[in-house]
Design a protein around this motif. Structure first.
Motif, mmCIF file in Angstrom:
data_model
loop_
_atom_site.group_PDB
_atom_site.id
_atom_site.type_symbol
_atom_site.label_atom_id
_atom_site.label_comp_id
_atom_site.label_asym_id
_atom_site.label_seq_id
_atom_site.Cartn_x
_atom_site.Cartn_y
_atom_site.Cartn_z
ATOM 1 N N HIS A 125 0.856 -1.184 0.000
ATOM 2 C CA HIS A 125 0.000 0.000 0.000
ATOM 3 C C HIS A 125 0.887 1.226 0.000
ATOM 4 O O HIS A 125 1.936 1.239 0.636
ATOM 5 C CB HIS A 125 -0.910 0.015 1.233
ATOM 6 C CG HIS A 125 -1.918 -1.077 1.231
ATOM 7 N ND1 HIS A 125 -1.630 -2.345 1.687
ATOM 8 C CD2 HIS A 125 -3.197 -1.106 0.810
ATOM 9 C CE1 HIS A 125 -2.689 -3.113 1.549
ATOM 10 N NE2 HIS A 125 -3.659 -2.381 1.019
ATOM 11 N N VAL A 126 0.455 2.247 -0.713
ATOM 12 C CA VAL A 126 1.224 3.488 -0.793
ATOM 13 C C VAL A 126 0.273 4.666 -0.628
ATOM 14 O O VAL A 126 -0.867 4.624 -1.118
ATOM 15 C CB VAL A 126 2.011 3.567 -2.131
ATOM 16 C CG1 VAL A 126 1.086 3.525 -3.334
ATOM 17 C CG2 VAL A 126 2.919 4.772 -2.174
ATOM 18 N N ASP A 127 0.731 5.661 0.080
ATOM 19 C CA ASP A 127 -0.052 6.887 0.253
ATOM 20 C C ASP A 127 -0.230 7.529 -1.123
ATOM 21 O O ASP A 127 0.734 7.659 -1.887
ATOM 22 C CB ASP A 127 0.686 7.840 1.199
ATOM 23 C CG ASP A 127 -0.140 9.035 1.600
ATOM 24 O OD1 ASP A 127 -0.591 9.788 0.699
ATOM 25 O OD2 ASP A 127 -0.323 9.232 2.812
ATOM 26 N N LEU A 136 8.253 4.369 -8.490
ATOM 27 C CA LEU A 136 9.189 3.266 -8.232
ATOM 28 C C LEU A 136 8.469 1.931 -8.353
ATOM 29 O O LEU A 136 8.932 1.022 -9.045
ATOM 30 C CB LEU A 136 9.815 3.403 -6.844
ATOM 31 C CG LEU A 136 10.559 2.173 -6.311
ATOM 32 C CD1 LEU A 136 11.787 1.867 -7.163
ATOM 33 C CD2 LEU A 136 10.953 2.376 -4.860
ATOM 34 N N TYR A 137 7.340 1.803 -7.686
ATOM 35 C CA TYR A 137 6.606 0.537 -7.705
ATOM 36 C C TYR A 137 6.160 0.185 -9.128
ATOM 37 O O TYR A 137 6.270 -0.971 -9.547
ATOM 38 C CB TYR A 137 5.413 0.586 -6.755
ATOM 39 C CG TYR A 137 5.784 0.928 -5.322
ATOM 40 C CD1 TYR A 137 7.011 0.545 -4.774
ATOM 41 C CD2 TYR A 137 4.917 1.649 -4.520
ATOM 42 C CE1 TYR A 137 7.346 0.862 -3.470
ATOM 43 C CE2 TYR A 137 5.257 1.965 -3.210
ATOM 44 C CZ TYR A 137 6.464 1.576 -2.693
ATOM 45 O OH TYR A 137 6.797 1.896 -1.407
ATOM 46 N N ALA A 138 5.669 1.160 -9.861
ATOM 47 C CA ALA A 138 5.242 0.907 -11.241
ATOM 48 C C ALA A 138 6.426 0.454 -12.090
ATOM 49 O O ALA A 138 6.298 -0.459 -12.909
ATOM 50 C CB ALA A 138 4.585 2.150 -11.829
ATOM 51 N N ARG A 139 7.580 1.099 -11.895
ATOM 52 C CA ARG A 139 8.777 0.718 -12.648
ATOM 53 C C ARG A 139 9.181 -0.734 -12.368
ATOM 54 O O ARG A 139 9.718 -1.417 -13.236
ATOM 55 C CB ARG A 139 9.920 1.671 -12.303
ATOM 56 C CG ARG A 139 11.102 1.581 -13.240
ATOM 57 C CD ARG A 139 12.171 2.614 -12.970
ATOM 58 N NE ARG A 139 12.955 2.244 -11.804
ATOM 59 C CZ ARG A 139 13.055 2.951 -10.675
ATOM 60 N NH1 ARG A 139 12.422 4.099 -10.552
ATOM 61 N NH2 ARG A 139 13.781 2.527 -9.671
ATOM 62 N N LEU A 140 8.888 -1.215 -11.159
ATOM 63 C CA LEU A 140 9.222 -2.584 -10.782
ATOM 64 C C LEU A 140 8.118 -3.578 -11.125
ATOM 65 O O LEU A 140 8.188 -4.744 -10.751
ATOM 66 C CB LEU A 140 9.559 -2.650 -9.290
ATOM 67 C CG LEU A 140 10.834 -1.920 -8.897
ATOM 68 C CD1 LEU A 140 10.995 -1.884 -7.394
ATOM 69 C CD2 LEU A 140 12.049 -2.556 -9.557
ATOM 70 N N VAL A 144 -1.792 -0.956 -9.894
ATOM 71 C CA VAL A 144 -2.831 -0.577 -8.944
ATOM 72 C C VAL A 144 -3.892 -1.669 -8.923
ATOM 73 O O VAL A 144 -4.398 -2.076 -9.969
ATOM 74 C CB VAL A 144 -3.461 0.783 -9.324
ATOM 75 C CG1 VAL A 144 -4.653 1.099 -8.431
ATOM 76 C CG2 VAL A 144 -2.419 1.891 -9.254
ATOM 77 N N SER A 145 -4.214 -2.157 -7.719
ATOM 78 C CA SER A 145 -5.275 -3.159 -7.589
ATOM 79 C C SER A 145 -6.545 -2.531 -7.017
ATOM 80 O O SER A 145 -7.635 -2.872 -7.445
ATOM 81 C CB SER A 145 -4.817 -4.350 -6.749
ATOM 82 O OG SER A 145 -4.304 -3.939 -5.504
ATOM 83 N N THR A 146 -6.413 -1.616 -6.061
ATOM 84 C CA THR A 146 -7.558 -0.859 -5.550
ATOM 85 C C THR A 146 -7.062 0.499 -5.068
ATOM 86 O O THR A 146 -5.875 0.682 -4.795
ATOM 87 C CB THR A 146 -8.268 -1.574 -4.370
ATOM 88 O OG1 THR A 146 -7.350 -1.749 -3.301
ATOM 89 C CG2 THR A 146 -8.857 -2.906 -4.786
ATOM 90 N N ALA A 153 -3.609 0.476 -3.190
ATOM 91 C CA ALA A 153 -3.089 -0.886 -3.090
ATOM 92 C C ALA A 153 -2.478 -1.245 -4.440
ATOM 93 O O ALA A 153 -3.078 -0.994 -5.485
ATOM 94 C CB ALA A 153 -4.190 -1.867 -2.719
ATOM 95 N N MET A 154 -1.284 -1.810 -4.388
ATOM 96 C CA MET A 154 -0.593 -2.205 -5.617
ATOM 97 C C MET A 154 -0.143 -3.651 -5.479
ATOM 98 O O MET A 154 0.126 -4.138 -4.384
ATOM 99 C CB MET A 154 0.600 -1.284 -5.883
ATOM 100 C CG MET A 154 0.199 0.170 -6.081
ATOM 101 S SD MET A 154 1.583 1.258 -6.493
ATOM 102 C CE MET A 154 1.748 0.911 -8.251
#
Length: 167
Positions: A125-127, A136-140, A144-146, A153-154
């Protein structure tokens, strides 16, 4: 490349973890106009609540202290439940961001999932205000799930990465 390593957090690390929490919330609390002693009391109580919550809700998690040499620079809390591991928390001191440490920690977690035949991926989860972390998360490979404000939530799925790499 700095000597970055993980070790399990211990009770003696609580002062650093409390300090890290305070540093991460400092900008937000600066806007309140509260006197320093009130801000510190609030931070201490919020840290204690968060710490108790993490330990109670994620008792089976690995609570790692991120270090450069012997210097603590962050925390990485990882719950290895299946099918989806959960990054409970990842936080680095601001002076240590932008050095690929977060990337390396998440890549390590992804390798753990790939080695575990019962694991399917990683959730986190990310703010919604933390755009740098979202990038960063998208690059890895996280998607997005919700989205339930203020958190997004990713999820990273091992299967989709394997399919992408073999295609």
């Amino acid at each position: 490349m700095p000597d970055i390593r993980l070790r399990h957090a211990e009770a003696s690390d609580l002062p650093f973890l409390r300090q890290l929490y305070g540093i991460l919330r400092a900008q937000e609390l600066a806007q309140t106009g509260w006197p320093n002693d009130l801000r510190q009391a609030f931070l201490d109580s919020q840290f204690a609540l968060q710490h108790r919550h993490f330990v109670a809700m994620y008792a089976a998690a690995d609570f790692y202290l991120v270090q450069c040499g012997d210097e603590p620079i962050g925390r990485f809390y990882l719950l290895r439940e299946r099918p989806y591991f959960l990054v409970v928390d990842i936080a680095l001191l601001p002076s240590w961001r932008g050095r690929s440490i977060g990337t390396d920690l998440l890549a390590w977690a992804q390798r753990l999932v790939e080695q575990d035949h019962d694991a399917a991926g990683i959730d986190l989860h990310v703010d919604e205000r933390n755009v740098a972390a979202q990038r960063l998360y998208a690059r890895l490979g996280f998607h997005v799930s919700t989205h339930a404000s203020p958190y997004i939530a990713m999820r990273w799925s091992c299967e989709s990465t394997t399919q992408l790499n073999t295609a």
